[in-house]
Design an enzyme around this catalytic site. Structure first.
Site, mmCIF file in Angstrom:
data_model
loop_
_atom_site.group_PDB
_atom_site.id
_atom_site.type_symbol
_atom_site.label_atom_id
_atom_site.label_comp_id
_atom_site.label_asym_id
_atom_site.label_seq_id
_atom_site.Cartn_x
_atom_site.Cartn_y
_atom_site.Cartn_z
ATOM 1 N N LYS A 29 0.831 -1.203 0.000
ATOM 2 C CA LYS A 29 0.000 0.000 0.000
ATOM 3 C C LYS A 29 0.870 1.259 0.000
ATOM 4 O O LYS A 29 0.677 2.170 -0.798
ATOM 5 C CB LYS A 29 -0.925 -0.011 1.224
ATOM 6 C CG LYS A 29 -1.975 1.089 1.169
ATOM 7 C CD LYS A 29 -2.740 1.195 2.479
ATOM 8 C CE LYS A 29 -3.610 -0.009 2.732
ATOM 9 N NZ LYS A 29 -5.019 0.203 2.522
ATOM 10 N N ARG A 98 -3.064 2.997 8.769
ATOM 11 C CA ARG A 98 -3.435 1.795 8.013
ATOM 12 C C ARG A 98 -2.259 0.833 7.891
ATOM 13 O O ARG A 98 -1.150 1.259 7.599
ATOM 14 C CB ARG A 98 -3.870 2.162 6.589
ATOM 15 C CG ARG A 98 -5.094 3.032 6.535
ATOM 16 C CD ARG A 98 -5.291 3.576 5.117
ATOM 17 N NE ARG A 98 -6.408 4.503 5.081
ATOM 18 C CZ ARG A 98 -7.662 4.148 4.805
ATOM 19 N NH1 ARG A 98 -7.944 2.899 4.532
ATOM 20 N NH2 ARG A 98 -8.624 5.051 4.822
ATOM 21 N N GLY A 107 -7.875 -7.682 5.083
ATOM 22 C CA GLY A 107 -8.676 -7.723 6.298
ATOM 23 C C GLY A 107 -8.000 -8.393 7.477
ATOM 24 O O GLY A 107 -8.607 -8.567 8.526
ATOM 25 N N MET A 109 -5.175 -7.413 9.102
ATOM 26 C CA MET A 109 -4.543 -6.533 10.092
ATOM 27 C C MET A 109 -5.422 -5.296 10.318
ATOM 28 O O MET A 109 -6.508 -5.192 9.780
ATOM 29 C CB MET A 109 -3.143 -6.191 9.631
ATOM 30 C CG MET A 109 -2.237 -7.411 9.741
ATOM 31 S SD MET A 109 -0.570 -7.071 9.228
ATOM 32 C CE MET A 109 -0.778 -6.618 7.535
ATOM 33 N N ARG A 343 -3.122 -1.097 -6.717
ATOM 34 C CA ARG A 343 -2.143 -2.192 -6.780
ATOM 35 C C ARG A 343 -2.455 -3.003 -8.029
ATOM 36 O O ARG A 343 -3.559 -2.895 -8.592
ATOM 37 C CB ARG A 343 -2.197 -3.066 -5.537
ATOM 38 C CG ARG A 343 -3.500 -3.750 -5.418
ATOM 39 C CD ARG A 343 -3.657 -4.532 -4.148
ATOM 40 N NE ARG A 343 -5.081 -4.841 -4.062
ATOM 41 C CZ ARG A 343 -5.693 -5.294 -3.015
ATOM 42 N NH1 ARG A 343 -5.035 -5.501 -1.909
ATOM 43 N NH2 ARG A 343 -6.977 -5.552 -3.043
ATOM 44 N N HIS A 459 -4.570 -32.565 6.554
ATOM 45 C CA HIS A 459 -4.414 -33.928 6.038
ATOM 46 C C HIS A 459 -5.230 -34.109 4.762
ATOM 47 O O HIS A 459 -4.727 -34.573 3.742
ATOM 48 C CB HIS A 459 -4.868 -34.926 7.119
ATOM 49 C CG HIS A 459 -4.857 -36.349 6.665
ATOM 50 N ND1 HIS A 459 -5.965 -36.970 6.145
ATOM 51 C CD2 HIS A 459 -3.861 -37.258 6.619
ATOM 52 C CE1 HIS A 459 -5.645 -38.218 5.820
ATOM 53 N NE2 HIS A 459 -4.381 -38.414 6.106
ATOM 54 N N SER A 786 18.338 -40.648 -16.701
ATOM 55 C CA SER A 786 17.045 -40.019 -16.437
ATOM 56 C C SER A 786 16.836 -40.053 -14.923
ATOM 57 O O SER A 786 16.904 -41.119 -14.299
ATOM 58 C CB SER A 786 15.933 -40.782 -17.154
ATOM 59 O OG SER A 786 14.702 -40.211 -16.817
ATOM 60 N N THR A 789 13.167 -38.948 -9.749
ATOM 61 C CA THR A 789 13.145 -38.135 -8.532
ATOM 62 C C THR A 789 12.142 -38.636 -7.498
ATOM 63 O O THR A 789 12.187 -38.216 -6.346
ATOM 64 C CB THR A 789 12.861 -36.662 -8.878
ATOM 65 O OG1 THR A 789 11.772 -36.630 -9.797
ATOM 66 C CG2 THR A 789 14.081 -36.008 -9.489
ATOM 67 N N ASN A 790 11.249 -39.550 -7.913
ATOM 68 C CA ASN A 790 10.349 -40.126 -6.898
ATOM 69 C C ASN A 790 11.172 -40.987 -5.937
ATOM 70 O O ASN A 790 11.109 -40.830 -4.717
ATOM 71 C CB ASN A 790 9.275 -41.007 -7.538
ATOM 72 C CG ASN A 790 8.461 -40.270 -8.574
ATOM 73 O OD1 ASN A 790 8.309 -39.066 -8.485
ATOM 74 N ND2 ASN A 790 7.949 -40.985 -9.570
ATOM 75 N N ASP A 791 11.942 -41.911 -6.515
ATOM 76 C CA ASP A 791 12.757 -42.764 -5.656
ATOM 77 C C ASP A 791 13.903 -41.985 -5.034
ATOM 78 O O ASP A 791 14.289 -42.248 -3.896
ATOM 79 C CB ASP A 791 13.294 -43.962 -6.456
ATOM 80 C CG ASP A 791 12.312 -45.123 -6.409
ATOM 81 O OD1 ASP A 791 11.914 -45.501 -5.291
ATOM 82 O OD2 ASP A 791 11.922 -45.618 -7.478
ATOM 83 N N CYS A 854 12.268 -38.034 -15.087
ATOM 84 C CA CYS A 854 10.979 -38.662 -15.355
ATOM 85 C C CYS A 854 10.172 -38.901 -14.081
ATOM 86 O O CYS A 854 9.111 -39.503 -14.121
ATOM 87 C CB CYS A 854 11.146 -39.948 -16.145
ATOM 88 S SG CYS A 854 12.119 -41.175 -15.264
ATOM 89 N N TYR A 874 15.755 -32.585 -21.046
ATOM 90 C CA TYR A 874 14.289 -32.678 -21.130
ATOM 91 C C TYR A 874 13.681 -33.001 -19.775
ATOM 92 O O TYR A 874 14.374 -33.477 -18.875
ATOM 93 C CB TYR A 874 13.861 -33.738 -22.162
ATOM 94 C CG TYR A 874 14.199 -35.151 -21.775
ATOM 95 C CD1 TYR A 874 13.344 -35.918 -20.986
ATOM 96 C CD2 TYR A 874 15.386 -35.739 -22.201
ATOM 97 C CE1 TYR A 874 13.667 -37.212 -20.623
ATOM 98 C CE2 TYR A 874 15.721 -37.033 -21.848
ATOM 99 C CZ TYR A 874 14.860 -37.773 -21.056
ATOM 100 O OH TYR A 874 15.175 -39.056 -20.683
#
Ligand code: PEP
Ligand code: MG
Length: 902
Positions: A29, A98, A107, A109, A343, A459, A786, A789-791, A854, A874
């Site tokens: 502001k 303000r 709203g 603060m 803004r 959750h 490749s 990244t999950n494992d 991947c 990639y």
């Protein structure tokens, strides 16, 4: 306005000293009020106390040295500019105090208006306002009310109650019917309430009022609702708020005064034109409180043409200056327009695309900048089906849009009932006060989840997002009664079996079944809408942005697909190859039994039989995919099943055998199976006999797959098509594993390929931390890496992929241990570091080594930027995420080019 600073550190800035880029220091502001002041727009004079002052106050519990003097100096300067003194009994300067943080926290603060009014200056104000006693006393009672509530924690209801009493004595419901005497009486009543709760009289010293109000705004940064909001919106807790002290202007001085809010374009659709509301003879908080109905802004043209024209020209000026949609707040005091705020305005995902396109057309921004104005999360939102809402449907509650999508179904209150009804083919919405890990089965079975408590990191929200399931959380208007199997909302009762609809984007809850509309954006990607010629501004804008992103990006985008149909869809979405074909997915259904036989085989003959049966099936699978991809690279990963997914469940099997034995049946075969399953049983299958380990343990398994891949490629090529296979070995941790597989595979490939011209690359996944750390060695035996990244996340953090998100991530998110699940967005510092090390060391050992990712992160916007920065070739993601990855790869490229035109 010049101000003398009494301390080295500058804590106070006049509006003429700041600018829009100082949001960190002056808050949004304050920075924008300064910007408007410097543009010469009519902003009521004032000054801003910095966020640093707030941080210092919150850290020590007292104002930093020098602040009081700097405020004094700026106040004096303000007084001399206005020709009035704060709280002067004859002609008072009044100010508003303000809050204004770097990020908008609507709203959350505090604000105190009319600071400077007291028993004397109220008379001066009345004179100033043309002997308007009513206005002056109304302003005074508002000050006591706001000041009491926000600065001294006097319960707001007490003031409300006193106001109601005066109105009912007068026989009215409308504040405007109260005259000056009524309001003077109300001021007395308010002062008594104030004294009762604070043990002191309402402060009459204007400067004391100002200091206390400033302190209250500082403290409101840590108010409970502000803390919750920040957590929800991921706003850092240590930023603090700035405080703006602004000369009061009054919109409630009569019919030639008023107040309003406006947008320079429609923030819902992006359509051009002026959008806003106006309320004559009112102050800003009357609009917010909804005491009277506003009129469309266009009405102002009739009421006060010259202010309207001036407003329009200011709005055009602001758009041109900010080069974006702006929202504003303004007040008209007796025909004089004042700008109270501006803004860059919030907008929907659709409006973001449409406006970005318009601004390019208008020459305000270039195409690179347009890419910055949108993002993958917005695009993903636009790809969900939406409710087709007409006036028949009104939301009965609004919660938090926790996981996007639109879902309708029968209400159930327990996980067990959700599973039961879903098994009967019903769509169900699981409604809970909040969910916990015991609800997991019900959440899987449900079309959507609705909770009355909890935020975006509850959750329910975390787990639903992980499953890609629609979820509305924290719809607190809903009163859930699980034992009675019903909830109540807005005076209505909804019983188990009644249908509700939930919108996981807007958080809205509807009674009954709302029809669902497919996404036009998906239709465009699918090819059924022509992006250039369609009469739909959103689709045209998406087309335009995507075309530019594709032209700019350095990362290629592939897809994870294991069927011809998925491959075809992903290609329509723009995939440039397959980055992961999970072959274990090809062994479900009827073929499962063949794999079971293979895994459990004790004799060579049994195993060979199973492999021989699988070979032609696999060859056909690969042929189909190669044909679909028509010469684009296809990375086929050799089988990587956690064993438990392929063997019958041990407990079930044991029970079956025991029951059969009891009945005296011949169970020799089942017993043998049970013994075998016992033999292979693992406590931690995800860390057990899977991937390359399985390939090395079961002779012939990988060989069969390699042969099928090579034969399929040769068949496609001999048939006049193109095939570009890449064989990928999963779960490698040591180069020796890869070398062993490679040696066998190369022999087969040479034999099968012959002179067909087919070329087959052999590479590996990097998904075990040890592989990342020995990437230099592994690269000697790999033509590509490749990143799985999950494992890599599972093993990097030691988090079981299957369990932890439901088990405790919600708590970790709540505590801020991480801001987002590391399975959703790459953990740059830890897992990301492994990726970086492997990429650098791999390329050092083998220049030109092809690098991709991947894991699920390949389709996550923030992760795409990381992979771009690491220099991967990639990313590969699920078909639906392909457009998101294309867009983000384009945005990442534009950012690193430094061609940000801002
Ligand atoms: C990975 O681990 O990131 C990966 C892509 O393999 P999967 O998810 O099949 O284990
Ligand atoms: Mg893996």
């Amino acid at each position: 306005m010049a101000a003398q600073e009494n301390d080295d550190h500058k804590y106070v800035y006049d509006f003429s000293e700041g600018n829009k880029d100082l949001k960190d220091l002056l808050g949004g502001k304050g920075a924008n009020l300064a910007e408007m002041t410097n543009l010469g727009l009519p902003v009521p004079p004032g000054f801003t106390i910095t966020t640093e002052a707030c941080q210092a106050y919150l850290a020590t519990g007292r104002e930093p040295d020098g602040l009081a003097e700097q405020i004094e100096a700026h106040l004096r300067a303000l007084e001399s500019e206005m020709g009035k003194r704060l709280g002067d009994p004859r002609d008072p300067l009044l100010v508003s105090v303000r809050s204004g943080a770097k990020f908008s926290m609507p709203g959350m603060m505090e604000t105190v208006l009319n600071v400077g009014l007291n028993d004397q200056s109220v008379v001066g104000l009345a004179a100033q306002a043309g002997q308007n006693d009513r206005f002056a006393w109304d302003s005074y009672r508002r000050l006591i009310q706001m000041f009491g509530k926000t600065v001294c924690e006097v319960p707001g209801e007490e003031f409300e109650h006193a106001l109601d009493e005066v109105k009912s004595a007068k026989g009215t419901h409308n504040d405007l019917d109260l005259d000056a005497d009524d309001l003077r009486g109300l001021v007395d009543a308010y002062k008594k309430i104030f004294a009762k709760h604070t043990g002191r009289e309402f402060p009459q010293q204007p400067r004391e009022q100002l200091d206390l109000a400033i302190r209250a705004v500082f403290e409101s940064w840590n108010a409970e609702r502000a803390v919750l909001y920040r957590r929800q919106e991921r706003i850092p807790a240590d930023l603090g708020t700035a405080v703006n002290v602004v000369t009061m202007v009054f919109g409630n001085l009569g019919p030639d005064s008023g107040t309003g809010v406006a947008f320079t374009r429609d923030p819902g659709s992006g359509a051009q034109g002026i959008y806003g509301d106006y309320l004559a003879n009112a102050q800003g908080e009357d609009v917010v409180a909804g005491i009277r109905n506003t009129v469309p802004l266009q009405e102002l043209e009739r009421l006060d043409k010259s202010s309207y024209d001036e407003l329009l020209s200011i709005m055009a000026r602001l758009e041109e200056h900010y080069r974006d949609l702006c929202d504003i707040e303004f007040t008209i005091e007796r025909g004089k327009l004042w700008m109270l705020q501006t803004r860059v305005g919030k907008r929907t995902a659709a409006a973001a695309f449409v406006i970005a396109g318009q601004l390019v057309d208008e020459g305000l921004i270039d195409e690179d900048e347009a890419l910055h104005r949108v993002n993958g999360a917005q695009l993903a939102q636009l790809m969900f089906p939406r409710f087709q809402l007409d006036h028949e449907f009104e939301a009965v509650a609004t919660g938090i849009g926790a996981s996007p999508g639109a879902a309708s179904g029968k209400v159930v209150f327990t996980s067990a009932r959700a599973v039961e009804l879903a098994a009967e083919g019903e769509s169900v919405i699981l409604v809970r006060r909040e969910t916990n890990p015991d609800d997991l089965n019900g959440m899987i079975a449900a079309k959507g989840i609705l909770t009355s408590r909890g935020g975006k990191t509850s959750h329910a929200a975390v787990v639903a997002r992980g499953m890609g399931k629609t979820c509305v959380s924290g719809a607190d208007a809903i009163d859930v009664n699980v034992p009675a199997k019903r909830f109540t909302v807005a005076g209505r009762t909804v019983n188990e079996g009644d249908v509700v609809s939930i919108d996981g984007t807007t958080g809205k809850v509807y009674l009954g079944e709302v029809p669902v509309m497919p996404s036009e954006v998906v239709q465009y990607f699918e090819g059924s809408l022509d992006g250039e010629h369609v009469d739909n501004p959103l689709v045209r804008a998406v087309h335009r942005v995507m075309t530019h992103a594709d032209g700019k990006r350095r990362l290629a985008v592939r897809t994870n697909a294991d069927t011809g149909a998925d491959a075809a869809r992903a290609r329509r979405f723009g995939a440039e190859g397959i980055g992961l074909c999970r072959t274990e997915h090809m062994f479900l259904g009827e073929r499962r039994e063949l794999v079971e036989r293979l895994i459990l085989a004790r004799a060579e003959g049994e195993r060979d039989e199973a492999l021989a049966a699988l070979l032609p099936l696999q060859r056909a699978d690969f042929e189909e995919i190669f044909r679909e991809m028509d010469g684009l690279p296809v990375t086929v990963r050799l089988i990587d099943p956690p064993l438990h997914e392929f063997l019958p469940p041990l407990e079930q099997l044991a029970v079956n055998v025991a029951v059969a034995q009891e009945r005296g049946e011949d169970v020799a075969k089942e017993e043998a199976l049970l013994a075998a399953v016992r033999r292979m049983h693992e406590e931690n299958p995800m860390l057990g006999l899977r991937g390359v380990r399985l390939g090395l343990v079961i002779p012939g398994l990988f060989a069969m797959q390699v042969r099928a891949i090579a034969e399929a490629a040769v068949a496609v090529v001999r048939g006049g098509g193109k095939a570009c296979p890449e064989i990928m070995v999963p779960l490698v941790g040591a180069v020796q594993e890869l070398e062993t597989v490679r040696a066998e595979a190369e022999k087969i490939i040479t034999e099968v390929v012959g002179d067909s011209g087919v070329e087959v690359l052999i590479g590996t996944m990097i998904e075990v931390p040890r592989a990342a750390l020995t990437a230099g060695q592994i690269a000697e035996a790999a033509e590509f890496f490749s990143f799985g990244t999950n494992d890599l996340t599972q093993m990097g953090w030691g988090f079981s992929r299957d369990d932890v998100e439901g088990a405790f991530f919600w708590r970790y998110l709540e505590l801020g241990i991480f801001g987002i699940s590391p399975f959703e967005s790459i953990d740059r510092d830890g897992v990301g570091r492994l990726v970086r090390i492997a990429a650098e060391e791999g390329r050092a050992a083998r220049p030109g080594l092809k690098l991709g990712v991947c894991g699920e992160h390949g389709g996550d916007p923030d992760s795409v930027h990381f992979f771009h920065s690491v220099g991967l070739d990639y990313v590969s993601c699920s078909p639906f995420r392909v457009p998101v990855a294309r867009l983000e790869a384009g945005r990442a490229a534009v950012e690193t080019d430094g061609s940000d035109s801002r």
